[in-house]
Design a protein around this motif. Structure first.
Motif, PDB file in Angstrom:
ATOM      1  N   ILE A 141       2.404 -11.311  -1.964  1.00  0.00           N
ATOM      2  CA  ILE A 141       1.149 -11.728  -2.579  1.00  0.00           C
ATOM      3  C   ILE A 141       0.582 -12.900  -1.775  1.00  0.00           C
ATOM      4  N   THR A 142      -0.706 -12.791  -1.428  1.00  0.00           N
ATOM      5  CA  THR A 142      -1.390 -13.868  -0.724  1.00  0.00           C
ATOM      6  C   THR A 142      -2.594 -14.289  -1.557  1.00  0.00           C
ATOM      7  N   ALA A 143      -3.344 -15.237  -1.063  1.00  0.00           N
ATOM      8  CA  ALA A 143      -4.532 -15.708  -1.781  1.00  0.00           C
ATOM      9  C   ALA A 143      -5.611 -14.626  -1.850  1.00  0.00           C
ATOM     10  N   THR A 144      -5.603 -13.691  -0.893  1.00  0.00           N
ATOM     11  CA  THR A 144      -6.663 -12.676  -0.870  1.00  0.00           C
ATOM     12  C   THR A 144      -6.186 -11.289  -1.268  1.00  0.00           C
ATOM     13  N   SER A 145      -4.896 -11.097  -1.500  1.00  0.00           N
ATOM     14  CA  SER A 145      -4.429  -9.777  -1.941  1.00  0.00           C
ATOM     15  C   SER A 145      -3.285  -9.943  -2.922  1.00  0.00           C
ATOM     16  N   TRP A 146      -3.035  -8.896  -3.680  1.00  0.00           N
ATOM     17  CA  TRP A 146      -1.982  -8.932  -4.685  1.00  0.00           C
ATOM     18  C   TRP A 146      -0.789  -8.098  -4.251  1.00  0.00           C
ATOM     19  N   GLY A 147      -0.558  -8.038  -3.010  1.00  0.00           N
ATOM     20  CA  GLY A 147       0.573  -7.272  -2.521  1.00  0.00           C
ATOM     21  C   GLY A 147       0.153  -6.426  -1.340  1.00  0.00           C
ATOM     22  N   GLY A 148       1.079  -5.661  -0.828  1.00  0.00           N
ATOM     23  CA  GLY A 148       0.792  -4.861   0.346  1.00  0.00           C
ATOM     24  C   GLY A 148       1.149  -5.635   1.602  1.00  0.00           C
ATOM     25  N   THR A 149       0.738  -5.122   2.727  1.00  0.00           N
ATOM     26  CA  THR A 149       1.078  -5.736   4.005  1.00  0.00           C
ATOM     27  C   THR A 149      -0.146  -6.425   4.594  1.00  0.00           C
TER      28      THR A 149
END
Length: 143
Positions: free
Chosen positions: A82-90
């Motif tokens: 999880i990053t600031a711009t996505s909720w998972g994935g690569t």
């Protein structure tokens, strides 16, 4: 006098047209893409970059560095979570350098970053390649 001028004009125009028709095609430089990773996702992104470069047709891509005039050294990082711009994935970070045979850096990109989201079709690898290609096309206009 009119005959001489008209003949001279005809010869100049014919010479100009002949020169335009026999213009020698510029030889494309051979490019080798170097990716130092065994990560499957990184290699898929590198394959995407190769496909976009082939479509653009600015350089002729070769399979060995010995055959190349230039090398593109590509650094790709893939990270999950999880990053600031996505909720998972690569998520991906990509940077590249174009280097001549002497080892001189001719061009160096910034680091392009992307995380999967709806704007990039949840394909962050493709998104970073698009960003790199956009800047390459600005730097190297079509011949």
């Amino acid at each position: 006098m009119k005959l001489i001028l008209s003949s001279l004009c005809f010869l100049l125009i014919a010479g100009f047209l002949f020169a335009q028709g026999n213009e020698v095609q510029e030889q494309k430089e051979n490019m080798f893409i170097e990716v130092n990773s065994k990560n499957e996702q990184v290699l898929k992104t590198a394959d995407e970059l190769s496909e976009r470069l082939k479509e653009w047709n600015y350089w002729h891509l070769v399979s060995a560095p010995e055959q190349s005039d230039l090398q593109m050294r590509v650094h790709i990082e893939a990270s999950k979570g999880i990053t600031a711009t996505s909720w998972g994935g690569t998520s991906y970070a990509l940077s590249a350098k174009i280097i001549d045979q002497k080892g001189e850096v001719l061009w160096e990109s910034t680091t392009y970053k992307a995380s999967p989201n709806g704007m990039n079709g949840f394909n962050a690898g493709k998104a970073v390649v698009k960003k790199l290609m956009r800047d390459l096309k600005k730097k190297y206009p079509q011949k």
